[in-house]
Design a protein around this motif. Structure first.
Motif, PDB file in Angstrom:
ATOM      1  N   HIS A  46       0.830  -1.198   0.000  1.00  0.00           N
ATOM      2  CA  HIS A  46       0.000   0.000   0.000  1.00  0.00           C
ATOM      3  C   HIS A  46       0.871   1.257   0.000  1.00  0.00           C
ATOM      4  N   PRO A  47       0.471   2.282  -0.745  1.00  0.00           N
ATOM      5  CA  PRO A  47       1.276   3.509  -0.828  1.00  0.00           C
ATOM      6  C   PRO A  47       1.142   4.361   0.430  1.00  0.00           C
ATOM      7  N   ASP A  48       1.959   5.392   0.495  1.00  0.00           N
ATOM      8  CA  ASP A  48       1.841   6.341   1.612  1.00  0.00           C
ATOM      9  C   ASP A  48       0.611   7.228   1.450  1.00  0.00           C
ATOM     10  N   LEU A  49       0.309   7.573   0.194  1.00  0.00           N
ATOM     11  CA  LEU A  49      -0.754   8.547  -0.074  1.00  0.00           C
ATOM     12  C   LEU A  49      -1.493   8.168  -1.357  1.00  0.00           C
ATOM     13  N   ILE A  50      -2.836   8.314  -1.298  1.00  0.00           N
ATOM     14  CA  ILE A  50      -3.673   8.068  -2.474  1.00  0.00           C
ATOM     15  C   ILE A  50      -4.440   9.341  -2.809  1.00  0.00           C
ATOM     16  N   PHE A  51      -4.382   9.764  -4.069  1.00  0.00           N
ATOM     17  CA  PHE A  51      -5.298  10.784  -4.574  1.00  0.00           C
ATOM     18  C   PHE A  51      -6.450  10.018  -5.211  1.00  0.00           C
ATOM     19  N   LEU A  52      -7.636  10.183  -4.659  1.00  0.00           N
ATOM     20  CA  LEU A  52      -8.749   9.292  -4.978  1.00  0.00           C
ATOM     21  C   LEU A  52      -9.953  10.051  -5.531  1.00  0.00           C
ATOM     22  N   ASP A  53     -10.305   9.759  -6.782  1.00  0.00           N
ATOM     23  CA  ASP A  53     -11.539  10.291  -7.351  1.00  0.00           C
ATOM     24  C   ASP A  53     -12.712   9.494  -6.779  1.00  0.00           C
ATOM     25  N   ILE A  54     -13.814  10.145  -6.503  1.00  0.00           N
ATOM     26  CA  ILE A  54     -14.956   9.452  -5.900  1.00  0.00           C
ATOM     27  C   ILE A  54     -15.739   8.657  -6.943  1.00  0.00           C
ATOM     28  N   LYS A  67     -13.714  -3.844  -0.068  1.00  0.00           N
ATOM     29  CA  LYS A  67     -13.010  -5.090  -0.385  1.00  0.00           C
ATOM     30  C   LYS A  67     -11.613  -5.153   0.234  1.00  0.00           C
ATOM     31  N   ILE A  68     -10.990  -3.987   0.375  1.00  0.00           N
ATOM     32  CA  ILE A  68      -9.594  -3.917   0.816  1.00  0.00           C
ATOM     33  C   ILE A  68      -9.477  -3.014   2.049  1.00  0.00           C
ATOM     34  N   ALA A  69      -8.733  -3.475   3.049  1.00  0.00           N
ATOM     35  CA  ALA A  69      -8.456  -2.635   4.227  1.00  0.00           C
ATOM     36  C   ALA A  69      -7.288  -1.709   3.878  1.00  0.00           C
ATOM     37  N   ILE A  70      -7.611  -0.530   3.407  1.00  0.00           N
ATOM     38  CA  ILE A  70      -6.594   0.414   2.951  1.00  0.00           C
ATOM     39  C   ILE A  70      -5.826   0.981   4.146  1.00  0.00           C
ATOM     40  N   LYS A  71      -4.505   1.015   4.034  1.00  0.00           N
ATOM     41  CA  LYS A  71      -3.653   1.503   5.117  1.00  0.00           C
ATOM     42  C   LYS A  71      -2.998   2.844   4.771  1.00  0.00           C
ATOM     43  N   SER A  72      -3.451   3.463   3.721  1.00  0.00           N
ATOM     44  CA  SER A  72      -2.823   4.686   3.215  1.00  0.00           C
ATOM     45  C   SER A  72      -3.604   5.928   3.637  1.00  0.00           C
ATOM     46  N   ALA A  73      -2.922   7.070   3.606  1.00  0.00           N
ATOM     47  CA  ALA A  73      -3.613   8.353   3.725  1.00  0.00           C
ATOM     48  C   ALA A  73      -4.334   8.626   2.410  1.00  0.00           C
ATOM     49  N   VAL A  74      -5.448   9.360   2.486  1.00  0.00           N
ATOM     50  CA  VAL A  74      -6.270   9.610   1.301  1.00  0.00           C
ATOM     51  C   VAL A  74      -6.572  11.097   1.165  1.00  0.00           C
ATOM     52  N   ILE A  75      -6.387  11.628  -0.031  1.00  0.00           N
ATOM     53  CA  ILE A  75      -6.883  12.960  -0.384  1.00  0.00           C
ATOM     54  C   ILE A  75      -7.878  12.759  -1.518  1.00  0.00           C
ATOM     55  N   PHE A  76      -9.133  13.108  -1.274  1.00  0.00           N
ATOM     56  CA  PHE A  76     -10.165  12.915  -2.283  1.00  0.00           C
ATOM     57  C   PHE A  76     -10.071  13.986  -3.361  1.00  0.00           C
ATOM     58  N   THR A  77     -10.319  13.601  -4.596  1.00  0.00           N
ATOM     59  CA  THR A  77     -10.463  14.563  -5.696  1.00  0.00           C
ATOM     60  C   THR A  77     -11.870  14.374  -6.225  1.00  0.00           C
ATOM     61  N   THR A  78     -12.632  15.456  -6.317  1.00  0.00           N
ATOM     62  CA  THR A  78     -14.048  15.304  -6.594  1.00  0.00           C
ATOM     63  C   THR A  78     -14.646  16.512  -7.297  1.00  0.00           C
ATOM     64  N   ALA A  79     -15.689  16.247  -8.065  1.00  0.00           N
ATOM     65  CA  ALA A  79     -16.436  17.325  -8.699  1.00  0.00           C
ATOM     66  C   ALA A  79     -17.774  17.525  -7.999  1.00  0.00           C
ATOM     67  N   TYR A  80     -17.956  16.901  -6.828  1.00  0.00           N
ATOM     68  CA  TYR A  80     -19.195  17.076  -6.071  1.00  0.00           C
ATOM     69  C   TYR A  80     -19.383  18.542  -5.688  1.00  0.00           C
ATOM     70  N   ASP A  81     -20.632  18.949  -5.516  1.00  0.00           N
ATOM     71  CA  ASP A  81     -20.893  20.346  -5.179  1.00  0.00           C
ATOM     72  C   ASP A  81     -20.554  20.616  -3.716  1.00  0.00           C
ATOM     73  N   GLU A  82     -20.584  21.895  -3.363  1.00  0.00           N
ATOM     74  CA  GLU A  82     -20.155  22.320  -2.034  1.00  0.00           C
ATOM     75  C   GLU A  82     -21.023  21.737  -0.926  1.00  0.00           C
ATOM     76  N   TYR A  83     -22.311  21.502  -1.199  1.00  0.00           N
ATOM     77  CA  TYR A  83     -23.184  20.982  -0.152  1.00  0.00           C
ATOM     78  C   TYR A  83     -22.738  19.583   0.252  1.00  0.00           C
ATOM     79  N   ALA A  84     -22.461  18.729  -0.754  1.00  0.00           N
ATOM     80  CA  ALA A  84     -22.014  17.372  -0.458  1.00  0.00           C
ATOM     81  C   ALA A  84     -20.655  17.373   0.224  1.00  0.00           C
ATOM     82  N   LEU A  85     -19.816  18.351  -0.099  1.00  0.00           N
ATOM     83  CA  LEU A  85     -18.465  18.392   0.465  1.00  0.00           C
ATOM     84  C   LEU A  85     -18.456  18.660   1.963  1.00  0.00           C
ATOM     85  N   ARG A  86     -19.591  19.055   2.532  1.00  0.00           N
ATOM     86  CA  ARG A  86     -19.665  19.213   3.987  1.00  0.00           C
ATOM     87  C   ARG A  86     -19.379  17.888   4.682  1.00  0.00           C
TER      88      ARG A  86
END
Length: 251
Positions: A46-54, A67-86
């Motif tokens: 597993h990597p140190d960091l994942i940039f993850l599209d939703i 499916k997988i117990a991820i052990k990495s830090a995650v930074i989400f990348t998303t086009a969701y609107d501001e309300y969902a980003l709460r």
């Protein structure tokens, strides 16, 4: 540091890779689907960091974590609107709103490095995040602010606000009567308290209400300049990366 990007749009993945590597980091792998990602995690450290599209081409990326117990830090990348980003903001989860701004990317990476250096870990409840994104919880937004002036407290209703801005490490509220008051909030905190249908963060310095926009002008480098009703202390510029999202917010 081992970094991977999970993004179904290959040009967007390569663009993000270039931006990350511009910060002096190295991206080892690009993945483009839930199925491909699950297979990769089953057969690689597993990597140190994942940039993850939703939203991936074959489903929500949360299915990977089912499916997988991820052990990495995650930074989400998303086009969701501001309300969902709460869902992210209220739980101190890092995210980058598409199209990804290079300054925002650098801030997110710096936060990751600082947390990694201090050995602090963030436990992510992906089931909770998924539920909040698909069915956002209704909540009320900020209606008024209490400002301390000397030994007195002043109440400012949200209808009196022309903009919020940051300056010299402070956050200020600027009112329709052309006065500024120091707030005990950051702009990041304000984003979670304001109605995203009515307020938009056009830059790292400004949050503006729809009602205060007097005029919008074309500006250099494909940016936009917003003229507010009375605020004239500084230019309110919409960055090139946020122009399309800003236009969508305007409707």
């Amino acid at each position: 540091m081992n970094i991977i990007i999970i993004e179904d749009e290959k040009p967007a993945a390569r663009l993000l890779q270039r931006k990350v590597e511009k910060l002096g980091l190295q991206v080892s792998t690009l993945l483009h689907s839930v199925e491909e990602s699950i297979s990769w995690f089953e057969n690689n450290p597993h990597p140190d960091l994942i940039f993850l599209d939703i939203q991936l081409s074959d489903g929500l990326s949360f299915e990977i974590f089912e499916k997988i117990a991820i052990k990495s830090a995650v930074i989400f990348t998303t086009a969701y609107d501001e309300y969902a980003l709460r869902a992210f903001k209220l739980n101190s989860i890092d995210y980058l709103l598409k199209p990804i701004d290079e300054e925002d990317l650098e801030v997110a990476v710096t936060k990751f490095k600082e947390r990694n250096a201090s050995s602090a870990s963030l436990s992510l409840d992906f089931d909770m995040i998924k539920k909040m994104l698909i069915n956002p919880v209704d909540r009320s937004f900020k209606k008024r602010f209490t400002i301390k002036i000397g030994q007195q407290l002043k109440m400012i209703n949200i209808e009196e606000v022309e903009c919020f801005y940051s300056e010299n490490k402070g956050t200020y509220i600027y009112t329709l009567d052309q006065r500024s008051y120091l707030l005990d909030y950051t702009l990041e905190q304000l984003e979670t308290e304001l109605d995203p249908q009515e307020y938009y963060r056009v830059s790292r310095k400004f949050i503006i209400p729809l009602k205060a926009i007097k005029e919008i002008q074309l500006y250099s480098n494909s940016r936009l300049k917003v003229i507010l009703t009375s605020y004239k202390d500084d230019e309110v510029i919409v960055s090139r990366e946020k122009v399309n999202d800003f236009k969508n917010w305007l409707g």
